[in-house]
Design a protein around this motif. Structure first.
Motif, PDB file in Angstrom:
ATOM      1  N   LYS A 210       0.992  -1.688  -0.276  1.00 15.13           N
ATOM      2  CA  LYS A 210       0.415  -0.332   0.318  1.00 15.13           C
ATOM      3  C   LYS A 210       1.119   1.003  -0.047  1.00 15.13           C
ATOM      4  O   LYS A 210       0.455   1.813   0.232  1.00 15.13           O
ATOM      5  CB  LYS A 210      -0.708  -0.061   1.265  1.00 15.13           C
ATOM      6  CG  LYS A 210      -2.029  -0.738   1.181  1.00 15.13           C
ATOM      7  CD  LYS A 210      -3.039  -0.899   2.976  1.00 15.13           C
ATOM      8  CE  LYS A 210      -3.545  -2.076   2.872  1.00 15.13           C
ATOM      9  NZ  LYS A 210      -4.916  -2.147   4.506  1.00 15.13           N
ATOM     10  N   ASP A 347      -8.003   5.158   7.588  1.00 16.05           N
ATOM     11  CA  ASP A 347      -8.357   4.280   6.402  1.00 16.05           C
ATOM     12  C   ASP A 347      -7.042   3.642   6.010  1.00 16.05           C
ATOM     13  O   ASP A 347      -5.533   3.534   6.175  1.00 16.05           O
ATOM     14  CB  ASP A 347      -7.527   5.806   5.704  1.00 16.05           C
ATOM     15  CG  ASP A 347      -8.142   6.071   4.339  1.00 16.05           C
ATOM     16  OD1 ASP A 347      -7.845   4.964   3.717  1.00 16.05           O
ATOM     17  OD2 ASP A 347      -7.200   6.832   2.734  1.00 16.05           O
ATOM     18  N   THR A 348      -8.223   2.516   6.026  1.00 15.97           N
ATOM     19  CA  THR A 348      -7.578   0.997   5.580  1.00 15.97           C
ATOM     20  C   THR A 348      -6.716   1.325   4.132  1.00 15.97           C
ATOM     21  O   THR A 348      -6.079   0.297   4.125  1.00 15.97           O
ATOM     22  CB  THR A 348      -8.686   0.111   5.711  1.00 15.97           C
ATOM     23  OG1 THR A 348      -9.169   0.016   5.471  1.00 15.97           O
ATOM     24  CG2 THR A 348      -8.601   0.226   6.887  1.00 15.97           C
ATOM     25  N   SER A 349      -6.934   2.403   3.070  1.00 15.06           N
ATOM     26  CA  SER A 349      -6.241   2.120   2.445  1.00 15.06           C
ATOM     27  C   SER A 349      -4.854   2.719   2.154  1.00 15.06           C
ATOM     28  O   SER A 349      -4.593   2.395   0.932  1.00 15.06           O
ATOM     29  CB  SER A 349      -7.101   2.741   1.093  1.00 15.06           C
ATOM     30  OG  SER A 349      -6.946   4.300   1.380  1.00 15.06           O
ATOM     31  N   ARG A 350      -4.291   3.103   3.098  1.00 12.07           N
ATOM     32  CA  ARG A 350      -3.303   3.573   3.394  1.00 12.07           C
ATOM     33  C   ARG A 350      -2.389   2.452   4.130  1.00 12.07           C
ATOM     34  O   ARG A 350      -2.796   2.101   4.783  1.00 12.07           O
ATOM     35  CB  ARG A 350      -3.071   4.810   4.813  1.00 12.07           C
ATOM     36  CG  ARG A 350      -3.682   5.860   3.570  1.00 12.07           C
ATOM     37  CD  ARG A 350      -3.788   7.204   4.721  1.00 12.07           C
ATOM     38  NE  ARG A 350      -2.482   7.954   5.474  1.00 12.07           N
ATOM     39  CZ  ARG A 350      -1.730   8.289   4.801  1.00 12.07           C
ATOM     40  NH1 ARG A 350      -1.523   9.125   4.462  1.00 12.07           N
ATOM     41  NH2 ARG A 350      -0.769   8.122   6.084  1.00 12.07           N
ATOM     42  N   SER A 352       0.312   0.762   6.803  1.00  7.23           N
ATOM     43  CA  SER A 352       0.470   1.174   8.170  1.00  7.23           C
ATOM     44  C   SER A 352       1.353   0.782   8.363  1.00  7.23           C
ATOM     45  O   SER A 352       1.893  -0.703   8.751  1.00  7.23           O
ATOM     46  CB  SER A 352      -0.715   0.756   9.713  1.00  7.23           C
ATOM     47  OG  SER A 352      -0.782  -0.494   9.267  1.00  7.23           O
ATOM     48  N   ASP A 371       1.027  -3.322   8.194  1.00  9.57           N
ATOM     49  CA  ASP A 371       1.383  -3.778   7.517  1.00  9.57           C
ATOM     50  C   ASP A 371       3.000  -4.275   7.537  1.00  9.57           C
ATOM     51  O   ASP A 371       3.154  -5.197   7.790  1.00  9.57           O
ATOM     52  CB  ASP A 371       1.860  -3.001   6.242  1.00  9.57           C
ATOM     53  CG  ASP A 371       0.261  -2.300   5.569  1.00  9.57           C
ATOM     54  OD1 ASP A 371       0.133  -3.208   4.674  1.00  9.57           O
ATOM     55  OD2 ASP A 371      -0.801  -0.928   5.891  1.00  9.57           O
ATOM     56  N   ASP A 405      -0.227 -11.307   6.145  1.00  9.64           N
ATOM     57  CA  ASP A 405      -0.599 -10.195   5.295  1.00  9.64           C
ATOM     58  C   ASP A 405       1.038  -9.499   6.042  1.00  9.64           C
ATOM     59  O   ASP A 405       0.581  -8.133   5.586  1.00  9.64           O
ATOM     60  CB  ASP A 405      -2.038  -9.065   5.062  1.00  9.64           C
ATOM     61  CG  ASP A 405      -1.853 -10.043   4.059  1.00  9.64           C
ATOM     62  OD1 ASP A 405      -1.996 -10.912   3.395  1.00  9.64           O
ATOM     63  OD2 ASP A 405      -3.960 -10.606   4.170  1.00  9.64           O
ATOM     64  N   SER A 436       7.982   0.816  -1.623  1.00 11.02           N
ATOM     65  CA  SER A 436       6.547   0.592  -3.151  1.00 11.02           C
ATOM     66  C   SER A 436       7.281  -0.536  -4.202  1.00 11.02           C
ATOM     67  O   SER A 436       7.794   0.374  -5.377  1.00 11.02           O
ATOM     68  CB  SER A 436       6.242   1.925  -3.457  1.00 11.02           C
ATOM     69  OG  SER A 436       4.962   1.534  -4.210  1.00 11.02           O
ATOM     70  N   GLN A 438       5.343  -0.068  -6.754  1.00 13.95           N
ATOM     71  CA  GLN A 438       4.759   0.791  -7.778  1.00 13.95           C
ATOM     72  C   GLN A 438       5.896   1.404  -7.975  1.00 13.95           C
ATOM     73  O   GLN A 438       5.679   1.874  -9.278  1.00 13.95           O
ATOM     74  CB  GLN A 438       3.341   1.888  -7.501  1.00 13.95           C
ATOM     75  CG  GLN A 438       2.410   1.787  -6.231  1.00 13.95           C
ATOM     76  CD  GLN A 438       0.801   2.540  -6.044  1.00 13.95           C
ATOM     77  OE1 GLN A 438       1.225   3.813  -6.620  1.00 13.95           O
ATOM     78  NE2 GLN A 438       0.719   2.499  -4.950  1.00 13.95           N
TER      79      GLN A 438
END
Length: 439
Positions: A210, A347-350, A352, A371, A405, A436, A438
């Protein structure tokens, strides 16, 4: 009841260990009634008492000067007991081998003496014959022929009085001196690793699914288990600060067990921590030793040093959430870890990152979608073979592992508890670089 049983077992083990040390280092190496035996017996009795006094003085709030005086010999003796015992155990098989070697040597010497003794009658007869020859007018006798050797001091199979006792003493002293040298060398080198040099800097890359591309390469300096104490003071703290700052981190994470003592006694030792430098500051969570030393006063003092405590709370940083939970030792004071408070409503899309002193809370971290958890506490075992015991109590003793995870990284820590000695588990400061996917 449990505490009573634990204390009874601990006292029994300590007493048995010191009896063994007395037997091998004192009784077997000295003669009964000798002054050396009396002096060494006193030392073997006094050292564990000093150790107990040192531990009790720290917890009991004794004068800090007294704590320091007792801590140096008392805590070092803990490490010496361990490695003296191991070295003496390892030397047990050598004892019969050395004695047999000495007995064989004595037998060879006795055989040679017997051979000399058997040749004496023939030589004496030859001397007598030569004397008769001279008397009969046979001429002078060469000096070397006329001389008869001195008779042997003992019979062919006799030993000098006390030979067996001398062999036993020689073997016992040889093993004792060897064990002492091994133990002293091991403890000395382990102490140098804590007192004489800075912790090793380790680097590890942790990919987080993430983590945004903008946060790729973010560096967190993870520091744990500094253990400022009557033995580890301001010089120790300054060395750690200098080592961390040289890594030029984006953030510093202090994951518990900063101190072993009160603010009143250790505030001067903690003063160098004000020098931590990083782009996003330094953050702190409590360890179990903070609760032995007064967690609330230390949290306030740490804030005064410019370090940000994270008591069951979190902050949002560019690219991820940084959360912290109190140590589980705080549960006895109603101040234990609260994962819902630290991680709820975010915000769980971020991505941690969680700071938690003990690795055992990893399963709570997994349930709350963390994470990456950063922990310490284990010291990597600190004193080999303590790592095997640490493995029984912790899911991960050192390094990076994955649980579902969630990834868990455990540092060996930058200091030491008890004896300022590390063997087989050198101290470290870890730079965790977030990656990342990405990027």
């Amino acid at each position: 009841m449990r505490i009573a049983v634990f204390l009874a077992v601990a006292v029994s083990l300590i007493s048995l260990t010191h009896w063994y040390l007395w037997r091998r280092l004192v009784r077997d190496t000295t003669r009964a009634g000798s002054r050396a035996r009396r002096v060494l017996t006193l030392v073997i009795v006094a050292l564990p008492l000093i150790t107990f006094a040192a531990l009790g003085a720290e917890r009991g709030g004794a004068d800090f000067t007294l704590q320091r005086v007792l801590a140096w010999p008392g805590l070092f003796w803990l490490a010496m007991v361990l490695y003296l015992s191991l070295a003496l155990f390892a030397g047990e098989p050598l004892r019969p081998l050395l004695r047999k070697a000495l007995e064989r040597r004595a037998q060879v010497a006795a055989s040679r003496t017997a051979a000399v003794a058997r040749s004496e009658p023939d030589r004496e007869a030859a001397v007598a014959a030569l004397a008769q020859k001279v008397a009969a007018g046979g001429g002078p006798v060469p000096a070397q022929e006329a001389e008869a050797p001195e008779p042997p001091a003992a019979g062919p199979h006799e030993e000098a009085p006390g030979a067996d006792l001398s062999r036993r003493l020689f073997v016992a002293r040889t093993v004792a001196v060897g064990a002492g040298a091994v133990a002293a060398g091991t403890v000395g080198y382990g102490a140098y690793g804590v007192l004489g040099r800075a912790p090793k800097v380790k680097r590890v890359t942790v990919p987080l699914a993430k983590l945004p591309r903008a946060a790729h390469g973010y560096r967190i300096a993870v520091v744990s288990d500094i253990h400022l104490s009557p033995v580890l003071g301001g010089r120790h703290a300054a060395r750690i600060v200098a080592t961390v700052n040289r890594t030029n981190p984006d953030l510093i994470a202090i994951v518990g067990d900063l101190v072993d003592g009160t603010v009143e006694n250790l505030a001067p030792a903690a003063a160098p921590l004000r020098g931590f430098r990083s782009r996003d500051g330094a953050y702190f969570v409590t360890g179990n030793h903070e609760y032995f030393s007064g967690a609330a006063p230390w949290v306030e003092h740490i804030r005064e040093l410019g370090i940000h405590p994270l008591p069951n709370s979190r902050v949002e940083l560019a690219g991820f959430d940084l959360a912290g939970v109190n140590d589980i030792a705080g549960e006895e004071e109603g101040d234990g870890p609260d994962f819902a408070r630290a991680l709820g409503g975010r915000d769980t899309s971020r991505a941690s990152v969680l700071l938690a002193h003990q690795p055992v809370v990893i399963h709570d971290a997994v349930r709350h979608g963390v994470d990456l958890q950063l922990s310490g506490h284990t010291h990597g075992g600190q004193l080999w073979p303590g790592n095997y015991l640490a493995e029984l109590a912790n899911p991960t003793v050192a390094g990076l592992e994955r649980y579902g995870d969630t990834q868990l990284y455990v540092t060996r820590g930058a200091g030491a508890w008890g004896p300022p000695v590390r063997v087989g588990a050198e101290s470290d400061i870890t730079v965790v670089e977030l990656a990342s996917r990405q990027a």
